[in-house]
Design a protein around this motif. Structure first.
Motif, PDB file in Angstrom:
ATOM      1  N   GLU A  19      -3.136  25.042  -2.143  1.00  0.00           N
ATOM      2  CA  GLU A  19      -2.664  23.632  -2.161  1.00  0.00           C
ATOM      3  C   GLU A  19      -2.412  23.055  -0.960  1.00  0.00           C
ATOM      4  O   GLU A  19      -2.542  21.770  -0.792  1.00  0.00           O
ATOM      5  CB  GLU A  19      -1.562  23.781  -3.045  1.00  0.00           C
ATOM      6  CG  GLU A  19      -0.509  22.472  -3.468  1.00  0.00           C
ATOM      7  CD  GLU A  19      -1.540  21.426  -4.260  1.00  0.00           C
ATOM      8  OE1 GLU A  19      -1.118  20.148  -3.992  1.00  0.00           O
ATOM      9  OE2 GLU A  19      -2.384  21.705  -4.888  1.00  0.00           O
ATOM     10  N   LEU A  20      -1.800  23.738  -0.080  1.00  0.00           N
ATOM     11  CA  LEU A  20      -1.385  23.334   1.250  1.00  0.00           C
ATOM     12  C   LEU A  20      -2.479  23.002   2.207  1.00  0.00           C
ATOM     13  O   LEU A  20      -2.617  21.870   2.651  1.00  0.00           O
ATOM     14  CB  LEU A  20      -0.330  24.444   2.138  1.00  0.00           C
ATOM     15  CG  LEU A  20       0.964  24.804   1.469  1.00  0.00           C
ATOM     16  CD1 LEU A  20       1.450  25.969   2.291  1.00  0.00           C
ATOM     17  CD2 LEU A  20       1.524  23.511   1.411  1.00  0.00           C
ATOM     18  N   HIS A  21      -3.810  23.727   1.934  1.00  0.00           N
ATOM     19  CA  HIS A  21      -4.923  23.175   2.561  1.00  0.00           C
ATOM     20  C   HIS A  21      -5.454  21.904   2.159  1.00  0.00           C
ATOM     21  O   HIS A  21      -5.925  21.349   2.910  1.00  0.00           O
ATOM     22  CB  HIS A  21      -5.886  24.540   2.377  1.00  0.00           C
ATOM     23  CG  HIS A  21      -7.062  24.227   3.232  1.00  0.00           C
ATOM     24  ND1 HIS A  21      -8.300  23.696   2.556  1.00  0.00           N
ATOM     25  CD2 HIS A  21      -7.504  24.454   4.575  1.00  0.00           C
ATOM     26  CE1 HIS A  21      -9.364  23.557   3.609  1.00  0.00           C
ATOM     27  NE2 HIS A  21      -8.946  24.096   4.553  1.00  0.00           N
ATOM     28  N   ALA A  22      -5.359  21.814   0.906  1.00  0.00           N
ATOM     29  CA  ALA A  22      -5.810  20.572   0.304  1.00  0.00           C
ATOM     30  C   ALA A  22      -5.214  19.328   0.587  1.00  0.00           C
ATOM     31  O   ALA A  22      -5.780  18.323   0.773  1.00  0.00           O
ATOM     32  CB  ALA A  22      -5.776  20.839  -1.506  1.00  0.00           C
ATOM     33  N   ARG A  23      -4.048  19.487   1.210  1.00  0.00           N
ATOM     34  CA  ARG A  23      -3.057  18.427   1.563  1.00  0.00           C
ATOM     35  C   ARG A  23      -3.054  18.275   3.218  1.00  0.00           C
ATOM     36  O   ARG A  23      -2.433  17.696   3.755  1.00  0.00           O
ATOM     37  CB  ARG A  23      -1.453  18.751   1.215  1.00  0.00           C
ATOM     38  CG  ARG A  23      -1.514  18.781  -0.443  1.00  0.00           C
ATOM     39  CD  ARG A  23       0.355  18.912  -0.521  1.00  0.00           C
ATOM     40  NE  ARG A  23       0.446  19.171  -1.925  1.00  0.00           N
ATOM     41  CZ  ARG A  23       1.499  18.610  -2.829  1.00  0.00           C
ATOM     42  NH1 ARG A  23       2.430  18.167  -1.992  1.00  0.00           N
ATOM     43  NH2 ARG A  23       1.582  19.061  -4.084  1.00  0.00           N
ATOM     44  N   GLY A  24      -4.115  18.857   3.605  1.00  0.00           N
ATOM     45  CA  GLY A  24      -4.457  18.669   5.122  1.00  0.00           C
ATOM     46  C   GLY A  24      -3.966  19.561   5.838  1.00  0.00           C
ATOM     47  O   GLY A  24      -3.924  19.478   7.413  1.00  0.00           O
ATOM     48  N   GLN A  25      -3.115  20.689   5.723  1.00  0.00           N
ATOM     49  CA  GLN A  25      -2.281  21.499   6.683  1.00  0.00           C
ATOM     50  C   GLN A  25      -3.586  22.604   7.168  1.00  0.00           C
ATOM     51  O   GLN A  25      -4.200  23.234   6.368  1.00  0.00           O
ATOM     52  CB  GLN A  25      -1.175  22.184   6.169  1.00  0.00           C
ATOM     53  CG  GLN A  25      -0.270  21.053   5.349  1.00  0.00           C
ATOM     54  CD  GLN A  25       0.917  21.614   4.812  1.00  0.00           C
ATOM     55  OE1 GLN A  25       1.524  22.976   5.395  1.00  0.00           O
ATOM     56  NE2 GLN A  25       1.599  21.019   4.000  1.00  0.00           N
ATOM     57  N   THR A  26      -3.328  23.121   8.139  1.00  0.00           N
ATOM     58  CA  THR A  26      -4.004  24.197   8.544  1.00  0.00           C
ATOM     59  C   THR A  26      -3.075  25.480   8.334  1.00  0.00           C
ATOM     60  O   THR A  26      -1.903  25.821   8.686  1.00  0.00           O
ATOM     61  CB  THR A  26      -4.175  24.369  10.288  1.00  0.00           C
ATOM     62  OG1 THR A  26      -4.628  23.230  10.659  1.00  0.00           O
ATOM     63  CG2 THR A  26      -4.869  25.638  10.721  1.00  0.00           C
ATOM     64  N   VAL A  27      -3.683  26.485   7.438  1.00  0.00           N
ATOM     65  CA  VAL A  27      -2.833  27.488   6.895  1.00  0.00           C
ATOM     66  C   VAL A  27      -3.351  28.871   7.032  1.00  0.00           C
ATOM     67  O   VAL A  27      -4.683  29.024   7.124  1.00  0.00           O
ATOM     68  CB  VAL A  27      -2.913  27.388   5.299  1.00  0.00           C
ATOM     69  CG1 VAL A  27      -1.877  28.455   4.529  1.00  0.00           C
ATOM     70  CG2 VAL A  27      -2.747  25.911   4.814  1.00  0.00           C
ATOM     71  N   LEU A  28      -2.346  29.598   7.414  1.00  0.00           N
ATOM     72  CA  LEU A  28      -2.615  31.147   7.571  1.00  0.00           C
ATOM     73  C   LEU A  28      -2.037  31.861   6.491  1.00  0.00           C
ATOM     74  O   LEU A  28      -0.664  31.967   6.314  1.00  0.00           O
ATOM     75  CB  LEU A  28      -2.138  31.638   8.810  1.00  0.00           C
ATOM     76  CG  LEU A  28      -2.314  33.024   9.049  1.00  0.00           C
ATOM     77  CD1 LEU A  28      -3.959  33.297   9.485  1.00  0.00           C
ATOM     78  CD2 LEU A  28      -1.732  33.394  10.034  1.00  0.00           C
ATOM     79  N   GLY A  29      -2.768  32.771   5.721  1.00  0.00           N
ATOM     80  CA  GLY A  29      -2.330  33.318   4.411  1.00  0.00           C
ATOM     81  C   GLY A  29      -2.096  34.940   4.980  1.00  0.00           C
ATOM     82  O   GLY A  29      -3.032  35.348   5.765  1.00  0.00           O
ATOM     83  N   THR A  30      -1.122  35.621   4.446  1.00  0.00           N
ATOM     84  CA  THR A  30      -1.110  37.065   4.802  1.00  0.00           C
ATOM     85  C   THR A  30      -1.489  37.964   3.474  1.00  0.00           C
ATOM     86  O   THR A  30      -1.212  37.429   2.725  1.00  0.00           O
ATOM     87  CB  THR A  30       0.086  37.508   5.434  1.00  0.00           C
ATOM     88  OG1 THR A  30       1.037  37.703   4.675  1.00  0.00           O
ATOM     89  CG2 THR A  30       0.568  36.610   6.370  1.00  0.00           C
ATOM     90  N   TYR A  31      -2.144  39.058   3.810  1.00  0.00           N
ATOM     91  CA  TYR A  31      -2.144  40.041   2.953  1.00  0.00           C
ATOM     92  C   TYR A  31      -1.626  41.466   3.230  1.00  0.00           C
ATOM     93  O   TYR A  31      -1.609  41.692   4.675  1.00  0.00           O
ATOM     94  CB  TYR A  31      -3.806  39.979   2.505  1.00  0.00           C
ATOM     95  CG  TYR A  31      -4.783  40.426   3.870  1.00  0.00           C
ATOM     96  CD1 TYR A  31      -4.874  41.826   3.572  1.00  0.00           C
ATOM     97  CD2 TYR A  31      -4.968  39.533   4.587  1.00  0.00           C
ATOM     98  CE1 TYR A  31      -5.749  41.913   4.979  1.00  0.00           C
ATOM     99  CE2 TYR A  31      -5.949  39.719   5.575  1.00  0.00           C
ATOM    100  CZ  TYR A  31      -6.355  41.048   5.695  1.00  0.00           C
ATOM    101  OH  TYR A  31      -7.027  41.250   6.666  1.00  0.00           O
ATOM    102  N   ARG A  32      -1.510  42.371   2.273  1.00  0.00           N
ATOM    103  CA  ARG A  32      -0.846  43.477   2.841  1.00  0.00           C
ATOM    104  C   ARG A  32      -2.173  44.430   2.985  1.00  0.00           C
ATOM    105  O   ARG A  32      -2.139  45.397   3.956  1.00  0.00           O
ATOM    106  CB  ARG A  32      -0.020  44.287   1.877  1.00  0.00           C
ATOM    107  CG  ARG A  32       0.723  45.497   2.171  1.00  0.00           C
ATOM    108  CD  ARG A  32       1.379  46.134   1.065  1.00  0.00           C
ATOM    109  NE  ARG A  32       1.063  46.723  -0.251  1.00  0.00           N
ATOM    110  CZ  ARG A  32       1.393  47.163  -1.065  1.00  0.00           C
ATOM    111  NH1 ARG A  32       2.891  47.215  -1.155  1.00  0.00           N
ATOM    112  NH2 ARG A  32       0.705  47.667  -2.167  1.00  0.00           N
ATOM    113  N   SER A  33      -2.999  44.574   2.035  1.00  0.00           N
ATOM    114  CA  SER A  33      -3.970  45.532   2.258  1.00  0.00           C
ATOM    115  C   SER A  33      -5.634  44.896   2.214  1.00  0.00           C
ATOM    116  O   SER A  33      -6.202  45.278   3.063  1.00  0.00           O
ATOM    117  CB  SER A  33      -3.891  46.453   0.946  1.00  0.00           C
ATOM    118  OG  SER A  33      -2.635  47.313   0.789  1.00  0.00           O
TER     119      SER A  33
END
Length: 221
Positions: A19-33
């Motif tokens: 959703e944030l990417h669709a709103r034009g933001q540069t997004v970094l998502g994190t994952y544990r494994s």
């Protein structure tokens, strides 16, 4: 300028990234494994929120990269089926608080320089209506206690970070149809993500410390 979302490999976190990417933001998502299938290495990073060294690695990766929005979404719910007579072991208390509470604090602490660099930065903490003292139907003692603790943490961070021009909001994402929420939940993950993204846009120093639902209602503490 980055938006960072923790616990984003699935469920609400993953949908918030989209959703944030669709709103034009540069997004970094994190994952544990494991990163989501097909994830671009430039938009994902490994983070175990329980591990201070993992936080240091993320902060190093984002060195001199302003973070305008930090969404602390990573969380676990392990005590859904525990019984009072012989359940809720001490190790479970430790594990859930390490992720749901300490993990939030460590993430904010690690990325504080990047948040300050951004100017007018925002921190969104995903808690739950189960944090509220007005809801006490019993059971899930550890999860409820951890979400109440992170609500308190967010409120106090809002006070201390106001002087640094960083606003903090705490949010109930709704009862969402995810692995955690179950198939009987009330709203879709897309509805939750869109509502939360609207709340993040509305967050400012004027309403810092707020505890709100995904659809913009003030929630009693």
């Amino acid at each position: 300028m980055y938006s960072v979302v923790t616990g984003a490999s699935r469920g609400i976190g993953q949908e918030v990234v989209k959703e944030l990417h669709a709103r034009g933001q540069t997004v970094l998502g994190t994952y544990r494994s494991n990163a989501p299938a097909g994830a671009d290495r430039l938009s994902w990073a490994q983070l175990d929120v329980r591990d201070p060294e993992s936080h240091k690695a993320l902060a190093t990766r984002l060195d001199n990269c302003p973070v305008s929005l930090l969404v602390c979404n990573a969380g676990i719910y392990l005590d859904r089926t525990e019984t009072l007579a012989d359940g809720y072991p001490a190790e479970m208390w430790s594990d859930m608080f390490a992720v749901n509470v300490t993990g939030v604090f460590l993430t904010v602490q690690a990325l504080l320089p990047q948040l300050q660099q951004a100017g007018h930065a925002k921190i969104a903490i995903i808690s739950s209506q189960m944090a509220s003292h007005t809801r006490a139907p019993g059971r899930s003692y550890i999860y409820r206690a951890s979400k109440a603790a992170v609500l308190n943490l967010g409120r106090n961070l809002a006070t201390d970070l106001r002087g640094l021009d960083i606003a903090v909001g705490i949010y109930h994402p709704g009862w969402v149809r995810t692995d955690m929420g179950g198939d009987a939940a009330e709203i879709s993950v897309g509805d939750a993500a869109r509502g939360l993204a609207d709340r993040f846009e509305e967050l400012s120093l004027e309403n810092t410390g707020c505890f709100e639902t995904w659809n913009g209602q003030q929630h009693p503490y």
